[in-house]
Design a protein around this motif. Sequence first.
Motif, PDB file in Angstrom:
ATOM      1  N   CYS A 159       0.825  -1.217   0.000  1.00 39.47           N
ATOM      2  CA  CYS A 159       0.000   0.000   0.000  1.00 39.47           C
ATOM      3  C   CYS A 159       0.858   1.265   0.000  1.00 39.47           C
ATOM      4  O   CYS A 159       0.537   2.247  -0.676  1.00 39.47           O
ATOM      5  CB  CYS A 159      -0.944  -0.008   1.197  1.00 39.47           C
ATOM      6  N   LYS A 160       1.955   1.252   0.757  1.00 39.27           N
ATOM      7  CA  LYS A 160       2.860   2.408   0.753  1.00 39.27           C
ATOM      8  C   LYS A 160       3.456   2.625  -0.638  1.00 39.27           C
ATOM      9  O   LYS A 160       3.528   3.745  -1.146  1.00 39.27           O
ATOM     10  CB  LYS A 160       4.005   2.183   1.752  1.00 39.27           C
ATOM     11  N   ARG A 161       3.885   1.529  -1.227  1.00 42.34           N
ATOM     12  CA  ARG A 161       4.577   1.608  -2.510  1.00 42.34           C
ATOM     13  C   ARG A 161       3.672   2.154  -3.611  1.00 42.34           C
ATOM     14  O   ARG A 161       4.057   3.054  -4.373  1.00 42.34           O
ATOM     15  CB  ARG A 161       5.075   0.217  -2.895  1.00 42.34           C
ATOM     16  N   ILE A 162       2.476   1.647  -3.706  1.00 39.50           N
ATOM     17  CA  ILE A 162       1.618   2.003  -4.847  1.00 39.50           C
ATOM     18  C   ILE A 162       1.081   3.428  -4.757  1.00 39.50           C
ATOM     19  O   ILE A 162       0.625   3.982  -5.763  1.00 39.50           O
ATOM     20  CB  ILE A 162       0.446   1.003  -4.994  1.00 39.50           C
ATOM     21  N   GLN A 163       1.161   4.016  -3.569  1.00 38.36           N
ATOM     22  CA  GLN A 163       0.709   5.400  -3.437  1.00 38.36           C
ATOM     23  C   GLN A 163       1.838   6.409  -3.649  1.00 38.36           C
ATOM     24  O   GLN A 163       1.612   7.614  -3.604  1.00 38.36           O
ATOM     25  CB  GLN A 163       0.084   5.615  -2.056  1.00 38.36           C
ATOM     26  N   ASN A 164       3.036   5.881  -3.911  1.00 33.43           N
ATOM     27  CA  ASN A 164       4.189   6.756  -4.127  1.00 33.43           C
ATOM     28  C   ASN A 164       4.950   6.425  -5.406  1.00 33.43           C
ATOM     29  O   ASN A 164       6.088   6.874  -5.585  1.00 33.43           O
ATOM     30  CB  ASN A 164       5.139   6.657  -2.928  1.00 33.43           C
ATOM     31  N   ARG A 165       4.327   5.647  -6.282  1.00 34.07           N
ATOM     32  CA  ARG A 165       5.012   5.209  -7.502  1.00 34.07           C
ATOM     33  C   ARG A 165       4.063   5.372  -8.691  1.00 34.07           C
ATOM     34  O   ARG A 165       2.903   4.947  -8.621  1.00 34.07           O
ATOM     35  CB  ARG A 165       5.402   3.740  -7.359  1.00 34.07           C
ATOM     36  N   SER A 166       4.565   5.961  -9.757  1.00 33.99           N
ATOM     37  CA  SER A 166       3.727   6.206 -10.943  1.00 33.99           C
ATOM     38  C   SER A 166       4.282   5.470 -12.146  1.00 33.99           C
ATOM     39  O   SER A 166       5.498   5.345 -12.319  1.00 33.99           O
ATOM     40  CB  SER A 166       3.665   7.700 -11.260  1.00 33.99           C
ATOM     41  N   THR A 167       3.378   4.999 -12.975  1.00 39.42           N
ATOM     42  CA  THR A 167       3.744   4.465 -14.294  1.00 39.42           C
ATOM     43  C   THR A 167       2.667   4.912 -15.286  1.00 39.42           C
ATOM     44  O   THR A 167       1.477   4.948 -14.947  1.00 39.42           O
ATOM     45  CB  THR A 167       3.805   2.923 -14.298  1.00 39.42           C
ATOM     46  N   PHE A 168       3.095   5.292 -16.469  1.00 43.51           N
ATOM     47  CA  PHE A 168       2.159   5.696 -17.530  1.00 43.51           C
ATOM     48  C   PHE A 168       1.196   6.780 -17.046  1.00 43.51           C
ATOM     49  O   PHE A 168      -0.020   6.697 -17.244  1.00 43.51           O
ATOM     50  CB  PHE A 168       1.406   4.470 -18.063  1.00 43.51           C
ATOM     51  N   ASN A 169       1.778   7.770 -16.352  1.00 43.15           N
ATOM     52  CA  ASN A 169       1.034   8.954 -15.902  1.00 43.15           C
ATOM     53  C   ASN A 169      -0.055   8.646 -14.883  1.00 43.15           C
ATOM     54  O   ASN A 169      -1.007   9.413 -14.732  1.00 43.15           O
ATOM     55  CB  ASN A 169       0.416   9.698 -17.098  1.00 43.15           C
ATOM     56  N   LYS A 170       0.087   7.524 -14.189  1.00 38.94           N
ATOM     57  CA  LYS A 170      -0.886   7.144 -13.160  1.00 38.94           C
ATOM     58  C   LYS A 170      -0.150   6.593 -11.951  1.00 38.94           C
ATOM     59  O   LYS A 170       0.825   5.847 -12.102  1.00 38.94           O
ATOM     60  CB  LYS A 170      -1.822   6.044 -13.678  1.00 38.94           C
ATOM     61  N   LEU A 171      -0.658   6.930 -10.755  1.00 43.36           N
ATOM     62  CA  LEU A 171      -0.156   6.244  -9.579  1.00 43.36           C
ATOM     63  C   LEU A 171      -0.508   4.765  -9.687  1.00 43.36           C
ATOM     64  O   LEU A 171      -1.572   4.412 -10.231  1.00 43.36           O
ATOM     65  CB  LEU A 171      -0.780   6.809  -8.311  1.00 43.36           C
ATOM     66  N   LEU A 172       0.357   3.910  -9.173  1.00 46.49           N
ATOM     67  CA  LEU A 172       0.039   2.479  -9.193  1.00 46.49           C
ATOM     68  C   LEU A 172      -1.277   2.194  -8.469  1.00 46.49           C
ATOM     69  O   LEU A 172      -2.024   1.287  -8.848  1.00 46.49           O
ATOM     70  CB  LEU A 172       1.169   1.674  -8.537  1.00 46.49           C
ATOM     71  N   SER A 173      -1.570   2.991  -7.446  1.00 45.86           N
ATOM     72  CA  SER A 173      -2.810   2.778  -6.686  1.00 45.86           C
ATOM     73  C   SER A 173      -4.064   3.074  -7.504  1.00 45.86           C
ATOM     74  O   SER A 173      -5.168   2.699  -7.112  1.00 45.86           O
ATOM     75  CB  SER A 173      -2.814   3.649  -5.426  1.00 45.86           C
ATOM     76  N   GLN A 174      -3.884   3.727  -8.649  1.00 43.85           N
ATOM     77  CA  GLN A 174      -5.036   4.021  -9.519  1.00 43.85           C
ATOM     78  C   GLN A 174      -5.237   2.960 -10.602  1.00 43.85           C
ATOM     79  O   GLN A 174      -6.215   3.004 -11.336  1.00 43.85           O
ATOM     80  CB  GLN A 174      -4.840   5.397 -10.170  1.00 43.85           C
ATOM     81  N   GLN A 175      -4.304   2.018 -10.654  1.00 39.67           N
ATOM     82  CA  GLN A 175      -4.419   0.941 -11.641  1.00 39.67           C
ATOM     83  C   GLN A 175      -5.408  -0.107 -11.122  1.00 39.67           C
ATOM     84  O   GLN A 175      -5.273  -0.611 -10.005  1.00 39.67           O
ATOM     85  CB  GLN A 175      -3.051   0.279 -11.871  1.00 39.67           C
ATOM     86  N   GLY A 176      -6.378  -0.435 -11.952  1.00 37.61           N
ATOM     87  CA  GLY A 176      -7.431  -1.366 -11.529  1.00 37.61           C
ATOM     88  C   GLY A 176      -6.907  -2.708 -11.059  1.00 37.61           C
ATOM     89  O   GLY A 176      -7.356  -3.241 -10.041  1.00 37.61           O
TER      90      GLY A 176
END
Length: 414
Positions: free
Chosen positions: A280-297
């Motif tokens: 959870c910490k990681r995905i809220q502080n890492r982006s790929t393809f102009n999106k935070l990982l936490s926004q990836q479905g």
Amino acid sequence: MYFSYSDKVVKLQKELTSFMEEHIYPNERLYEQQLNEQPSRWSAVPPIMEELKEKAKQAGLWNLFLPESEYGAGLTNVEYAPLCEIMGRSIIGPEAFNCGAPDTGNMEVLVRYGTSEQKEKWLKPLLNGDIRSCFSMTEPDVGSSDATNIQCSIVREGDEYVINGRKWWSSGAGDPRCKIAIVMGKSDFTASKYEQQSMILVPLNTPGVKIERMLPVFGYDHAPHGHAEIHYDNVRVPASNMLLGEGKGFAIAQGRLGPGRIHHCMRLIGAAERALEELCKRIQNRSTFNKLLSQQGVIQEWVAESRIEIEQARLLTLKAAYMMDTVGNKKARKEIAMIKVMAPAMALKVIDRAIQAFGAAGVSEDTPLAALWANARTLRLADGPDEVHKAQLARLELKSYHEKEATYAHKGFV
């Protein structure tokens, strides 16, 4: 069954959590650094561990296991479960509180089956954290998931027993503080199937005890604890070292493995919780393809599925603990078998998702994830492989079905 924890347990949860945050997590890397500074990774224990143990003693967070025993904290299995879970969030956590395997299982054996002399000589220093121990059961030349296969011999000669055999995966034997082994072997090859085996106490400094090699796990040597292949070559110990009596080894093993299995599952839940937090910490502080990982479905699915799976494993583990407390380990064997299959599988899935979220960093030693995964994977084998537990479950389920069918037939319902 009630799902709320007593005030005593809630207080201990808070104290343990604070201790982990203040002392354990910040010193994980220091522990490894100090280990690497030793002349050999097997020659000495990192000084930080003894410091942590002393602090845990002073905080009253020591020997929290051993339900219904004068030696423990007076906690039931249900009460111990959330505490063991917290300790399991770190590879070095359990030892700091003197609640690590295989010592907990060996101490339970000594509490239940040891003589006064055996307790004085071995249980007391184990409870004090002055020494460590190992459990020698698995053998390289036979399928040891069926304990009746073991071939190590324990032969009476006058006032001594002579032990001959080769064991491996004797966890803890590499530790310079490891002073005693509980060895399982056959004392009577002609007795009935489950009365051939015995367990005996063997000091590791006894002539004829030879540690052949230490066995790494996915590249982790787990020093200074480690997993040893040991050759017991005409090892002689006093007859008074026998546990409970000849032919009682299988019964002791069944008594020992129940608590050992559930403790592993409790710790695995803690490992999975930590992995999910890291995810959870990681995905809220890492982006790929102009999106935070936490926004990836797909990653949101990982988070949701992980929470569901952890809660399922926790509830089933608590049920098994409750049954052990109320009806005993033997009647809880179905639930113990279920959690022993479910908890490692759950932890592996959750930790694997966290590794994936970290990318290359996840398989490195920069995070605790790779070590947690390797440890969880071994627990699909330790204390019995999944397949053995599933086979036992199937037998118990079919037995229950046949009993119900017979009852219905007797009452004329069939």
